[in-house]
Design a protein around this motif. Structure first.
Motif, PDB file in Angstrom:
ATOM      1  N   THR A  98       0.862  -1.191  -0.043  1.00 34.81           N
ATOM      2  CA  THR A  98      -0.196  -0.006   0.126  1.00 34.81           C
ATOM      3  C   THR A  98       0.878   1.427  -0.120  1.00 34.81           C
ATOM      4  O   THR A  98       2.107   1.155   0.101  1.00 34.81           O
ATOM      5  N   THR A 256     -10.405  -5.622   2.409  1.00 37.48           N
ATOM      6  CA  THR A 256      -9.171  -4.929   2.568  1.00 37.48           C
ATOM      7  C   THR A 256      -8.415  -5.713   3.725  1.00 37.48           C
ATOM      8  O   THR A 256      -8.788  -5.618   4.991  1.00 37.48           O
ATOM      9  N   ARG A 258      -6.334  -5.197   6.258  1.00 42.55           N
ATOM     10  CA  ARG A 258      -5.705  -4.145   7.006  1.00 42.55           C
ATOM     11  C   ARG A 258      -6.389  -4.308   8.521  1.00 42.55           C
ATOM     12  O   ARG A 258      -7.526  -4.749   8.538  1.00 42.55           O
TER      13      ARG A 258
END
Ligand SMILES: Cc1cc2nc3c(=O)[nH]c(=O)nc-3n(C[C@H](O)[C@H](O)[C@H](O)COP(=O)(O)OP(=O)(O)OC[C@H]3O[C@@H](n4cnc5c(N)ncnc54)[C@H](O)[C@@H]3O)c2cc1C
Length: 280
Positions: A98, A256, A258
């Motif tokens: 990212t 995602t 994360r």
């Protein structure tokens, strides 16, 4: 990125008063006041969805009945089998590319391991900042594992060097990762380069074996949400195909991967559960 090997290392380090553990302890007491029963550190071995309430079968042979279940069992990232590998996780070995990781790479030589679409996207993304992206794949090429458009973009990006039939053989560095040695297929030689960032993109295995055949999983075993068993869209983004069972975080198909998004999904799903249970 503080790089201490722990997930979530780019999070702000706040001087919390009270510290995290005490804060969690208070949250636990509060949850218990509301009637929640906590069974921390119990592995769930299976989900019995033959009736409702569902039954969660625990590793100690006990069972818990539940009208609603949130699956947040995460995923295990596939790792490389190399000496000292664990020591360099978070110290140069990454599982995501990212903007945060990209900030470590301007002017650097980096390695992306893997030949799938996520590896291809990572290589393209990193090629904008890195001086060189060595893309190491075990296979002869990318055609069998990556979408055509990505294969073409990689081939036409000068900063990406595709190394087929190649694999990392050693990692070096006293604290942080400093150099990487790999067997280089095209030259049939061992190559050592000053590489401080390696992106391991060889897939993740979701922790979904315990869900048996109760709900829809995608081709890789992640929980499909937002769609009923027959494919029709559901109003709840995090609802699985089994009514009353929700999935959030890494275990959810398309999420995602994360910390912040996993936590966010966990807080949003509470509303759906309230609705499902007929709460206000
Ligand atoms: C080395 C590494 C570094 C990372 N660095 C970052 C970073 O810097 N920033 C960032 O945002 N993200 C980072 N990530 C990703 C981040 O860790 C995940 O996106 C996040 O932890 C997902 O949260 P989760 O709650 O969905 O799953 P997890 O955090 O994986 O939690 C799942 C939990 O469920 C438990 N569990 C699994 N199966 C069962 C079962 N059958 N019964 C009971 N419990 C079960 C597991 O033991 C685990 O405790 C990193 C990941 C790795 C591996």
């Amino acid at each position: 990125h503080a790089g201490d090997g722990q997930p979530g290392t780019e999070f702000l380090r706040l001087d919390l008063r009270p510290p995290g553990q005490a804060l969690a302890g208070r949250a636990q007491i509060q949850a218990q006041k509301f009637g929640a029963r906590l069974a921390i550190s119990r592995m769930v071995k299976g989900l019995d969805c033959s009736g409702h309430p569902y039954r969660l079968l625990l590793e100690d042979a006990r069972a818990v009945a539940a009208r609603a279940v949130v699956v947040a069992s995460g995923a295990r990232y596939r790792k490389l089998d190399l000496p000292d590998y664990e020591r360099f996780e978070g110290q140069g070995i990454h599982y995501a590319a990212t903007a945060i990781e990209a900030r470590l790479c301007p002017g650097e030589e980096v390695i992306v391991v893997g030949g799938g679409n996520s590896a291809g996207q990572a290589a393209m993304f990193l090629s904008r900042v890195a001086q060189r992206v060595h893309m190491l794949v075990r296979a002869e090429g990318l055609a069998a594992t990556m979408s055509d458009y990505l294969v073409q973009r990689i081939a036409s990006t000068a900063a990406i060097s595709l190394r087929p039939r190649s694999a990392i053989t050693a990692l070096g560095g006293t604290g942080l990762l400093e150099e990487v040695t790999w067997f280089d297929g095209p030259s049939e030689h061992s190559v050592t380069r000053p590489v401080r960032n390696v992106f391991v993109m060889i897939g993740a295995e979701p922790n979904t074996a315990w869900l048996e055949d109760c709900l829809a999983l995608d081709g890789k075993g992640f929980v499909v949400t937002g769609r009923a068993a027959d494919g029709t869209p559901l109003a709840d983004t995090f609802a699985s195909s089994l009514p009353g069972v929700y999935a959030v975080g890494d275990v959810r198909s398309g999420s995602t991967k994360r910390v912040a998004s996993a936590v966010g999904e966990g807080s949003v799903v509470v509303q759906s559960i309230h609705r499902y249970l007929g709460g206000p």
